[in-house]
Design an enzyme around this catalytic site. Sequence first.
Site, mmCIF file in Angstrom:
data_model
loop_
_atom_site.group_PDB
_atom_site.id
_atom_site.type_symbol
_atom_site.label_atom_id
_atom_site.label_comp_id
_atom_site.label_asym_id
_atom_site.label_seq_id
_atom_site.Cartn_x
_atom_site.Cartn_y
_atom_site.Cartn_z
ATOM 1 N N SER A 163 66.976 61.536 10.601
ATOM 2 C CA SER A 163 66.181 62.634 11.155
ATOM 3 C C SER A 163 66.371 62.731 12.671
ATOM 4 O O SER A 163 67.479 62.959 13.138
ATOM 5 C CB SER A 163 64.712 62.431 10.763
ATOM 6 O OG SER A 163 63.957 63.591 10.992
ATOM 7 N N ASP A 239 64.674 68.455 0.797
ATOM 8 C CA ASP A 239 64.082 68.047 2.068
ATOM 9 C C ASP A 239 63.269 69.206 2.640
ATOM 10 O O ASP A 239 63.810 70.272 2.928
ATOM 11 C CB ASP A 239 65.216 67.669 3.026
ATOM 12 C CG ASP A 239 64.745 67.037 4.318
ATOM 13 O OD1 ASP A 239 63.666 67.419 4.811
ATOM 14 O OD2 ASP A 239 65.475 66.176 4.840
ATOM 15 N N HIS A 273 63.279 63.935 2.195
ATOM 16 C CA HIS A 273 63.507 63.390 3.531
ATOM 17 C C HIS A 273 63.098 61.922 3.646
ATOM 18 O O HIS A 273 63.211 61.326 4.709
ATOM 19 C CB HIS A 273 62.694 64.224 4.544
ATOM 20 C CG HIS A 273 63.136 64.098 5.970
ATOM 21 N ND1 HIS A 273 64.282 64.684 6.457
ATOM 22 C CD2 HIS A 273 62.560 63.468 7.035
ATOM 23 C CE1 HIS A 273 64.403 64.422 7.752
ATOM 24 N NE2 HIS A 273 63.373 63.688 8.129
#
Length: 298
Positions: A163, A239, A273
Amino acid sequence: MTDSLELIASSAAFDGEIRFYKHHSTALNAEAKFSVFLPRRALKDMAARKKGIDCKGRTPYIMALAGLTSHHKTFITKSGALPFVNQHNIALVCPDTSPRNCNLDKVEDCWWIGEGAGYYLNATKEPWSKHYKMYDYISEELPKLVASQLWLDNDRKSIMGHSMGGMGALNFGLKEPEKWLSVSAFAPATNPSKCQWGIDAAKLYFNDPAEGKAYDPTHLLQDGRRHNTPILIDQGKEDKFLHDGQLLPKNFLNVADKVSQSVIFRAHEKFDHSYWFIQSFIQSHIEFHSLYLHNDKH
């Protein structure tokens, strides 16, 4: 002193040891913490050095950058990387995501900026510029520290992240390809100057928000930056941040294709995610980095 490490805790793990350290960081002007997994070879080298025995080799390592709201324990405890770095005789170094306890005002209602969200950049706007120098910390200070104190090999190091940390890994790899033998990322924010996270961060940390482009992987590609090995990226198709427009991988891939930067991009059905996603594909990332860290590609 930046060369003084204080061991907070340690535990045996696989054939090696996981350790948690703190030290005063000159770059951050604050206390910093990081975690590290040391495989058996690294522990043997450190023991030999304490006895005055000259060790010819050093252990390669991967710098692993965590994402928003995470800290120095997150990646090393949640990613599932340890059995694979242990198998390949690679150390794993996991820094914090920002300076801590610097008496800076809390950013209300924005978990994606402030403490836990250092974006691996050098801030220029006060009061953040007094402490938020994560780029210098990751690029210079922490590598020197683990080389001098833990006998890790700065000539054989790679970088990965998740991320915000994936964004950081791409930035370090593109801006300083000579320092990082290979680069990989899980669900990285690839074009932060075009997403809300990055826009808000640029307003907070920079005198001129346009300075944020220097930490935007897509912009770096447009500006002529490259890495000389393929960049590995995994992305979950479920995600929520992909669908919210925070990650923007298509922007990065389109520019990479135009400028001939090799990218191995793998999109996965059903995955989100979370660290469950990372655990599902971490083995292939460690194997990817091992090819370069152990010179099989050279």
